[in-house]
Design an enzyme around this catalytic site. Sequence first.
Site, short mmCIF file in Angstrom:
data_model
loop_
_atom_site.label_atom_id
_atom_site.label_comp_id
_atom_site.label_asym_id
_atom_site.label_seq_id
_atom_site.Cartn_x
_atom_site.Cartn_y
_atom_site.Cartn_z
NE ARG A 255 39.81 22.06 17.99
CZ ARG A 255 40.73 21.93 17.03
NH1 ARG A 255 40.46 22.29 15.80
NH2 ARG A 255 41.94 21.45 17.32
CG HIS A 259 38.70 19.28 13.48
ND1 HIS A 259 38.00 20.44 13.30
CD2 HIS A 259 38.38 18.48 12.43
CE1 HIS A 259 37.27 20.36 12.20
NE2 HIS A 259 37.48 19.18 11.66
CE1 TYR A 268 45.60 21.46 16.45
CE2 TYR A 268 46.01 19.28 15.54
CZ TYR A 268 45.14 20.22 16.03
OH TYR A 268 43.80 19.94 16.11
#
Length: 361
Positions: A255, A259, A268
Amino acid sequence: MNRQYDFSISSTQYIADDGQLIKPLPNTVNHDLLLEAYQNMVLIRAFDQKAVALQRTGKLGTYPSSLGQEAIGIAIGLAMRSDDVFVPYYRDHATQYLRGVSLTEILQYWGGDERGSDYQHCKEDMPVCVPIATQFCHAAGIASAFKIRGEKRASVVTGGDGSTSKGDFLESLNLSGVWQLPMVMAINNNQWAISTRREVQSHGETLAQKAISAGIPGVQVDGNDFVSLYDAMLTALNRAHSGKGPTLIEAVSYRLSDHTTADDATRYRSNEELKKGWDLEPVKRLRDYLHHQHLWDSDKETQLQQQVKQQVDKTVEEYLNIKPEPPSAMFNHLFEVLPVPLQQQYQEVCLLGGAGGQHRE
């Protein structure tokens, strides 16, 4: 009784990270198909970038980018038959587009207008599923109907790696094996379930091996390699159409985006990891392969980019010109007769809502 069982999971890649062939293309793939796949991948990437820009300027709701997932979506869309049913999750813009959902309808849905789910050209496909993994139950139900009716059709359902940790997925997987349903489950293992790493979700070496517990085929493919997933999808769909049952496919990707536009992956995820993800990305990989085969050049790329920009700009113009529904529309299509507790709320919204909001602020 002492018995020992041996299981294995295959992992397939045809085109390497640098665009060179690792092994000969399968018989299911030719150069015309690869050119079609590449052009669609470029379109979806441009559309995705524009959708994020619309959200950042207040003209679209929260949006899940498909950056880095283009090969998966295009492979599934090109492999499916028109009479199959697609059961998508929220990162499947590419497959939906190839199934007949217009880019305008996709923007309309993510702009908060449920009319975007009333697809004009693929009425039997399901709307986007945002709850995690519930779409697998829907796909199992659809596949059951095909089997009961004796129809040689398949349901194709997708989900992220995080969805395989949910009960809805595991229950549907087990049911599909027990009833031998005409169903293909394609997992987009992009390494992150929002901020949860793939390794934290499952101790299994692969996600495809979850198929073993259901007694069905499970395969892992390079999800950044269009050829690998397209060939695996055709094999799985042929199994389903011929009454041989379901297949679980794990497509390993990465990815490249947050998100959703409501997320900040820099909190993160390291820059070094993201850079490695870009080294594997699918659009450049297929373009490099086409260059190596002398099927593509800079002039064709320039012309394609211009065509794609015009198509995306036209899509955005159509979206922004759609007159929004009034706020009272949220009550429509849910009940045949509106329950008494909601009737007063409906009247209040009608009095306050006027003609509805606008895409522009």
